[in-house]
Design a protein around this motif. Structure first.
Motif, PDB file in Angstrom:
ATOM      1  N   PRO A   1       0.931  -1.171   0.123  1.00  0.00           N
ATOM      2  CA  PRO A   1       0.272  -0.050   0.012  1.00  0.00           C
ATOM      3  C   PRO A   1       0.774   1.078  -0.042  1.00  0.00           C
ATOM      4  N   MET A   2       0.423   2.279  -0.202  1.00  0.00           N
ATOM      5  CA  MET A   2       1.141   3.636  -0.444  1.00  0.00           C
ATOM      6  C   MET A   2       1.727   4.200   0.882  1.00  0.00           C
ATOM      7  N   THR A   3       1.033   3.494   2.012  1.00  0.00           N
ATOM      8  CA  THR A   3       1.608   3.944   3.322  1.00  0.00           C
ATOM      9  C   THR A   3       2.915   3.327   3.572  1.00  0.00           C
ATOM     10  N   THR A   4       3.193   2.319   2.886  1.00  0.00           N
ATOM     11  CA  THR A   4       4.422   1.679   2.968  1.00  0.00           C
ATOM     12  C   THR A   4       5.319   2.128   1.877  1.00  0.00           C
ATOM     13  N   PHE A   5       4.872   2.460   0.646  1.00  0.00           N
ATOM     14  CA  PHE A   5       5.564   2.712  -0.515  1.00  0.00           C
ATOM     15  C   PHE A   5       6.159   4.160  -0.275  1.00  0.00           C
ATOM     16  N   PHE A   6       5.615   5.179   0.390  1.00  0.00           N
ATOM     17  CA  PHE A   6       6.164   6.331   0.668  1.00  0.00           C
ATOM     18  C   PHE A   6       7.361   6.388   1.620  1.00  0.00           C
ATOM     19  N   GLN A   7       7.587   5.398   2.172  1.00  0.00           N
ATOM     20  CA  GLN A   7       8.703   4.947   3.082  1.00  0.00           C
ATOM     21  C   GLN A   7       9.824   4.130   2.616  1.00  0.00           C
ATOM     22  N   LEU A   8       9.565   3.707   1.618  1.00  0.00           N
ATOM     23  CA  LEU A   8      10.873   2.659   1.157  1.00  0.00           C
ATOM     24  C   LEU A   8      11.946   3.518   0.684  1.00  0.00           C
ATOM     25  N   PRO A   9      13.289   2.671   0.848  1.00  0.00           N
ATOM     26  CA  PRO A   9      14.312   3.354   0.406  1.00  0.00           C
ATOM     27  C   PRO A   9      14.571   3.254  -1.223  1.00  0.00           C
ATOM     28  N   ALA A  10      15.544   3.671  -1.564  1.00  0.00           N
ATOM     29  CA  ALA A  10      15.716   3.743  -3.196  1.00  0.00           C
ATOM     30  C   ALA A  10      16.042   2.219  -3.643  1.00  0.00           C
ATOM     31  N   ALA A  11      15.878   2.278  -4.874  1.00  0.00           N
ATOM     32  CA  ALA A  11      16.079   0.800  -5.566  1.00  0.00           C
ATOM     33  C   ALA A  11      17.830   0.516  -5.200  1.00  0.00           C
ATOM     34  N   GLY A  12      18.046  -0.711  -4.959  1.00  0.00           N
ATOM     35  CA  GLY A  12      19.433  -1.137  -4.726  1.00  0.00           C
ATOM     36  C   GLY A  12      20.045  -0.903  -3.303  1.00  0.00           C
ATOM     37  N   GLU A  13      18.904  -0.490  -2.284  1.00  0.00           N
ATOM     38  CA  GLU A  13      19.321  -0.403  -0.822  1.00  0.00           C
ATOM     39  C   GLU A  13      18.571  -1.735  -0.152  1.00  0.00           C
ATOM     40  N   SER A  14      18.911  -1.799   1.140  1.00  0.00           N
ATOM     41  CA  SER A  14      18.340  -3.124   1.694  1.00  0.00           C
ATOM     42  C   SER A  14      16.787  -2.367   2.324  1.00  0.00           C
ATOM     43  N   VAL A  15      16.072  -3.572   2.336  1.00  0.00           N
ATOM     44  CA  VAL A  15      14.858  -3.375   2.912  1.00  0.00           C
ATOM     45  C   VAL A  15      14.074  -4.609   3.870  1.00  0.00           C
ATOM     46  N   THR A  16      13.546  -4.489   4.702  1.00  0.00           N
ATOM     47  CA  THR A  16      12.552  -5.560   5.336  1.00  0.00           C
ATOM     48  C   THR A  16      11.205  -5.147   5.391  1.00  0.00           C
ATOM     49  N   LEU A  17      10.488  -6.207   4.870  1.00  0.00           N
ATOM     50  CA  LEU A  17       8.985  -6.110   4.935  1.00  0.00           C
ATOM     51  C   LEU A  17       8.046  -7.122   5.515  1.00  0.00           C
ATOM     52  N   TYR A  18       7.415  -6.757   6.484  1.00  0.00           N
ATOM     53  CA  TYR A  18       6.507  -7.513   6.983  1.00  0.00           C
ATOM     54  C   TYR A  18       5.421  -8.240   5.933  1.00  0.00           C
ATOM     55  N   THR A  19       5.003  -9.338   5.781  1.00  0.00           N
ATOM     56  CA  THR A  19       4.309  -9.789   4.751  1.00  0.00           C
ATOM     57  C   THR A  19       2.905 -10.658   5.126  1.00  0.00           C
ATOM     58  N   HIS A  20       2.028 -10.406   4.125  1.00  0.00           N
ATOM     59  CA  HIS A  20       0.828 -11.361   4.317  1.00  0.00           C
ATOM     60  C   HIS A  20       0.694 -11.913   2.859  1.00  0.00           C
ATOM     61  N   PHE A  21       0.554 -13.374   2.961  1.00  0.00           N
ATOM     62  CA  PHE A  21       0.340 -14.212   1.877  1.00  0.00           C
ATOM     63  C   PHE A  21      -1.192 -14.367   1.838  1.00  0.00           C
ATOM     64  N   SER A  22      -1.727 -14.311   0.575  1.00  0.00           N
ATOM     65  CA  SER A  22      -3.039 -14.379   0.201  1.00  0.00           C
ATOM     66  C   SER A  22      -3.270 -15.269  -0.829  1.00  0.00           C
ATOM     67  N   VAL A  23      -4.150 -16.307  -0.668  1.00  0.00           N
ATOM     68  CA  VAL A  23      -4.149 -17.411  -1.518  1.00  0.00           C
ATOM     69  C   VAL A  23      -5.866 -17.300  -1.888  1.00  0.00           C
ATOM     70  N   SER A  24      -6.105 -17.372  -3.124  1.00  0.00           N
ATOM     71  CA  SER A  24      -7.613 -17.382  -3.580  1.00  0.00           C
ATOM     72  C   SER A  24      -7.640 -18.518  -4.823  1.00  0.00           C
ATOM     73  N   GLU A  25      -8.683 -18.481  -5.316  1.00  0.00           N
ATOM     74  CA  GLU A  25      -9.054 -19.436  -6.611  1.00  0.00           C
ATOM     75  C   GLU A  25      -8.265 -19.227  -7.665  1.00  0.00           C
ATOM     76  N   ASN A  26      -8.030 -17.748  -7.911  1.00  0.00           N
ATOM     77  CA  ASN A  26      -7.485 -17.331  -9.154  1.00  0.00           C
ATOM     78  C   ASN A  26      -5.756 -16.903  -8.833  1.00  0.00           C
ATOM     79  N   ALA A  27      -5.435 -16.714  -7.641  1.00  0.00           N
ATOM     80  CA  ALA A  27      -4.268 -16.090  -7.550  1.00  0.00           C
ATOM     81  C   ALA A  27      -3.696 -16.248  -6.229  1.00  0.00           C
ATOM     82  N   GLN A  28      -2.268 -16.175  -5.990  1.00  0.00           N
ATOM     83  CA  GLN A  28      -1.532 -16.319  -4.959  1.00  0.00           C
ATOM     84  C   GLN A  28      -0.806 -15.012  -4.634  1.00  0.00           C
TER      85      GLN A  28
END
Length: 206
Positions: free
Chosen positions: A31-58
């Protein structure tokens, strides 16, 4: 279950991220609440995740802190609110969303793509008690702060194209995205993150 990812941020084009973890590239939606706080590409990052599984996608969703992930998980428990809509709702600042719920502001919530009047009313009813004291309980984070010093300025055409693509990915119509991005852009804007935030701010409550 994947609880978090820690690696190198390879690409970011809202709301999609690509994170290299020991040579494996994970595609993550944030979400944008996270996106606005990300470092630049090429830098280290840690993200807390949620894995969603549905009939059509993971799908794997990533958040800059546990509090944002908690809000996401609360949202998808609401009848009629799926992961995509939850990401859209979290395109507004967390404090703005909490204020909308506490003030019964249906008109503001229906501005989020996919959120109709009934869903907005359901969000207000079911989230009100869960969000009491949310601000006091929030982790000390730089919510909504754009890391301008970690982003290289892009040319105007690239800034505008990236911002429009982000809004379309969030569910806004291409014509609406182009209009609001154009009206939000000024020569002072240096990053796509900044332009996206300005565009969202013009459509969502301040």
């Amino acid at each position: 279950m994947i609880g978090f990812l820690s690696g190198t941020l390879i690409e970011k084009l809202a709301p999609w991220l690509l994170v290299d973890v020991n040579g494996v590239g994970y595609e993550v939606q944030s979400p944008m609440t996270t996106f606005f706080q990300l470092p630049a590409a090429g830098e280290s990052v840690t993200l807390y995740t949620h894995f969603s599984v549905s009939e059509n996608a993971q799908q794997l969703f990533g958040f800059i802190n546990k509090k944002d992930r908690e809000l996401f998980r609360l949202l998808i428990k609401i009848n009629g609110v799926g992961p995509k809509m939850a990401v859209g709702i979290m395109s507004m600042e967390t404090t703005d969303f909490v204020r909308c719920v506490m003030q019964d502001n249906v008109s503001a919530l229906v501005k989020v793509p996919g959120v109709g009047k009934k869903t907005a009313e359901r969000l207000i009813i079911e989230m009100r008690d869960k969000l009491k004291g949310w601000g006091e309980a929030a982790e000390p984070a730089q919510a909504g702060i754009i890391n301008i010093e970690h982003n290289n300025p892009l040319d105007p055409n690239t800034l505008i194209a990236d911002a429009e693509a982000a809004l379309v990915a969030l569910g806004y119509k291409p014509t609406d995205a182009a209009k609001v991005v154009a009206s939000s852009y000024t020569s002072d804007v240096q990053t796509s993150e900044e332009l996206i935030r300005l565009a969202l701010r013009s459509m969502l409550p301040a």
